[in-house]
Design a protein around this motif. Structure first.
Motif, short mmCIF file in Angstrom:
data_model
loop_
_atom_site.label_atom_id
_atom_site.label_comp_id
_atom_site.label_asym_id
_atom_site.label_seq_id
_atom_site.Cartn_x
_atom_site.Cartn_y
_atom_site.Cartn_z
N TYR A 73 0.84 -1.20 0.00
CA TYR A 73 0.00 0.00 0.00
C TYR A 73 0.87 1.25 0.00
CZ TYR A 73 -4.22 2.70 1.08
OH TYR A 73 -5.28 3.57 1.03
N HIS A 74 1.93 1.22 0.82
CA HIS A 74 2.83 2.38 0.92
C HIS A 74 4.09 2.00 1.69
CE1 HIS A 74 3.66 6.67 0.76
NE2 HIS A 74 4.19 6.54 1.96
N ILE A 75 5.23 2.56 1.32
CA ILE A 75 6.44 2.40 2.14
C ILE A 75 6.69 3.76 2.80
CG2 ILE A 75 8.91 1.89 2.16
CD1 ILE A 75 8.49 0.28 -0.43
N PRO A 76 6.62 3.81 4.15
CA PRO A 76 6.78 5.11 4.80
C PRO A 76 8.17 5.69 4.61
CG PRO A 76 6.58 3.35 6.43
CD PRO A 76 6.39 2.71 5.10
N ALA A 77 8.24 6.99 4.38
CA ALA A 77 9.53 7.67 4.21
C ALA A 77 10.08 8.09 5.57
CB ALA A 77 9.35 8.90 3.32
N ASP A 93 -7.54 9.77 7.68
CA ASP A 93 -7.34 9.67 6.22
C ASP A 93 -8.67 9.95 5.56
OD1 ASP A 93 -6.61 8.80 3.46
OD2 ASP A 93 -4.78 8.18 4.47
N GLN A 94 -8.60 10.73 4.48
CA GLN A 94 -9.85 11.05 3.78
C GLN A 94 -10.22 9.97 2.78
OE1 GLN A 94 -9.68 14.54 1.29
NE2 GLN A 94 -7.50 14.39 1.03
N ASP A 95 -9.30 9.02 2.55
CA ASP A 95 -9.57 7.95 1.60
C ASP A 95 -10.00 6.69 2.36
OD1 ASP A 95 -9.60 6.03 -0.34
OD2 ASP A 95 -7.66 6.57 -1.21
N ALA A 96 -11.20 6.22 2.06
CA ALA A 96 -11.73 5.05 2.77
C ALA A 96 -10.86 3.82 2.53
CB ALA A 96 -13.16 4.78 2.33
N VAL A 125 0.06 11.94 -1.55
CA VAL A 125 -0.65 10.67 -1.81
C VAL A 125 0.24 9.48 -1.45
CG1 VAL A 125 -2.30 11.37 -3.59
CG2 VAL A 125 0.05 10.97 -4.23
N SER A 126 -0.41 8.31 -1.37
CA SER A 126 0.34 7.09 -1.06
C SER A 126 0.70 6.37 -2.36
CB SER A 126 -0.51 6.18 -0.18
OG SER A 126 -1.64 5.78 -0.91
N PHE A 127 1.56 5.35 -2.27
CA PHE A 127 1.89 4.55 -3.45
C PHE A 127 0.61 3.92 -4.01
CE2 PHE A 127 6.43 3.35 -1.86
CZ PHE A 127 6.71 4.69 -1.67
N GLY A 150 -4.88 24.36 0.73
CA GLY A 150 -5.90 24.91 1.64
C GLY A 150 -6.04 24.05 2.88
N ALA A 151 -6.08 22.72 2.68
CA ALA A 151 -6.23 21.80 3.82
C ALA A 151 -5.01 21.88 4.73
CB ALA A 151 -6.42 20.37 3.30
N LEU A 152 -3.83 22.00 4.12
CA LEU A 152 -2.59 22.08 4.92
C LEU A 152 -2.61 23.34 5.79
CD1 LEU A 152 0.30 21.17 5.62
CD2 LEU A 152 1.09 22.21 3.48
C1 LIG Z 1 2.00 9.86 1.94
S1 LIG Z 1 0.55 9.01 2.40
C2 LIG Z 1 0.87 8.63 4.09
C3 LIG Z 1 1.55 7.33 4.28
C4 LIG Z 1 1.69 6.89 5.71
N1 LIG Z 1 2.54 7.78 6.46
C5 LIG Z 1 2.21 5.48 5.81
O1 LIG Z 1 3.11 5.22 6.62
O2 LIG Z 1 1.71 4.60 5.11
C6 LIG Z 1 -0.64 10.27 2.60
C7 LIG Z 1 -2.01 9.79 3.00
O3 LIG Z 1 -2.71 10.89 3.53
C8 LIG Z 1 -3.98 10.98 2.99
N2 LIG Z 1 -4.29 12.41 2.90
C9 LIG Z 1 -3.69 13.35 2.14
N3 LIG Z 1 -4.22 14.55 2.35
C10 LIG Z 1 -5.19 14.38 3.29
C11 LIG Z 1 -6.10 15.26 3.93
N4 LIG Z 1 -6.16 16.57 3.62
N5 LIG Z 1 -6.93 14.76 4.86
C12 LIG Z 1 -6.89 13.43 5.17
N6 LIG Z 1 -6.08 12.54 4.58
C13 LIG Z 1 -5.23 13.02 3.65
C14 LIG Z 1 -3.92 10.30 1.64
O4 LIG Z 1 -5.17 9.75 1.31
C15 LIG Z 1 -2.85 9.23 1.87
O5 LIG Z 1 -3.42 8.01 2.25
#
Ligand SMILES: C[S@@+](CC[C@H](N)C(=O)[O-])C[C@H]1O[C@@H](n2cnc3c(N)ncnc32)[C@H](O)[C@@H]1O
Length: 302
Positions: free
Chosen positions: A10-14, A59-62, A105-107, A214-216
């Motif tokens: 799903y994702h490799i954390p940085a 997370d906003q993505d289900a 975004v994630s991978f 804007g969200a940030l």
């Molecule tokens: C880079 S990934 C994070 C990976 C995570 N740190 C990990 O270890 O797997 C960013 C995640 O944040 C979510 N995201 C980005 N912007 C967002 C927001 N404004 N509100 C909620 N979730 C957000 C994305 O859907 C994505 O799943």
């Protein structure tokens, strides 16, 4: 329930170790990971918490919920992190010990063809992280003025020829609506071999679709107000515009980046800087090339 290898897919954390170190976790503290994704960072935070600790992961993505952590100290908040303050009020949390944001975004998003985040796949031009949001990337490229598109490409994609690309897109859409990733590639007239430019074009649209800046901004202000003295905020940024915003915010404590000083010239920022834009090690970049653009900024609330 997922296992570690599924989470990696799903994702490799940085910069995982550096981020956790930066948070200086208090074992019984209240923590927020506003970008749960594959849950790599959240799981690492959980490891350092005792029974009295709590972690809220947004997370906003289900889709991220497929990585859920089975632990009573963990709460998933399916929401945009711009509503951080409201959700903390809802859960009765007045202050927090630390917050992590791993932006973008994630991978999973890039590698899931049907989400439309990547020019590598043929798919509907979508790019919504929140799949219930109304506006897709196709809506934007088919309705924004040439001037607005040019600005987005220049600001969010750092495309020097953003104006010409916007013009090409506006000309192409008079013939046929731009509905798919390949339509956008063709309309932009960016040659297929110029993959960096295409990536920047897609990045620019993604940032606009999801109103990432804007969200940030809203989240940073809420985080500043929620952090208790000694609490830490750790943010991983991936492009220069968001990095500049975070850097100036952490230096000044406000969105304008205005550094206020007292009579004696002391900086009145509510934060002490701990990490000022640390980058991933060469070993990490070799292992995980997508960590190349990550920058870690950490600050402590005074
Ligand atoms: C880079 S990934 C994070 C990976 C995570 N740190 C990990 O270890 O797997 C960013 C995640 O944040 C979510 N995201 C980005 N912007 C967002 C927001 N404004 N509100 C909620 N979730 C957000 C994305 O859907 C994505 O799943």
């Amino acid at each position: 329930m997922v296992n570690d290898s599924m989470v990696n897919a799903y994702h490799i954390p940085a910069m995982l170790a550096e981020t956790i170190e930066g948070l200086n976790i208090q074992p019984d503290g209240v923590y927020v990971d506003v970008t749960f994704g594959g849950g790599g960072h959240s799981r690492a935070i959980m490891k350092d918490l005792h029974d009295g600790g709590q972690l809220f992961s947004f997370d906003q993505d289900a889709d991220a919920l497929s990585n859920a952590i089975d632990d009573p100290r963990w709460t998933f908040v399916h929401s945009n992190f711009r509503y951080l303050r409201n959700w903390m009020d809802y859960y009765g949390i007045e202050e927090i010990d630390g917050l992590l944001a791993d932006l973008g975004v994630s991978f999973h998003h890039f590698d899931c063809p049907e989400r439309g985040f990547s020019f590598r796949f043929s798919a509907p031009l979508d790019m919504r992280m929140n799949q219930t949001a109304k506006r897709t990337a196709a809506d934007i490229v088919n309705s924004y003025s040439e001037e607005d598109l040019a600005q987005i490409f220049y600001l969010y994609g750092e495309l020097k020829n953003g104006r010409a690309i916007a013009k090409n897109i506006c000309r192409a859409r008079t013939q046929k609506a731009i509905e798919r990733t390949e339509d956008l590639v063709a309309a932009s007239r960016i040659p297929a071999e110029m993959s960096k430019e295409l990536a920047r074009l897609f990045q620019a649209l993604r940032i606009e679709v999801n109103d990432e800046m804007g969200a940030l901004r809203e989240m940073l202000v809420a985080a500043r107000d929620l952090l208790k003295p000694g609490g830490r905020i750790a943010i991983l940024t991936y492009h220069s515009l968001e990095d500049r915003l975070v850097k100036n915010f952490l230096r000044s404590g406000n969105l304008e980046g205005t550094i206020e000083k007292d009579f004696y010239g002391n900086n009145l920022s509510p934060f002490t800087l701990i990490e000022k834009g640390r980058e991933a090690s060469q070993e990490e970049v070799a292992r995980n090339p997508r960590s190349r653009s990550a920058k870690l900024r950490v600050a402590e609330k005074k």
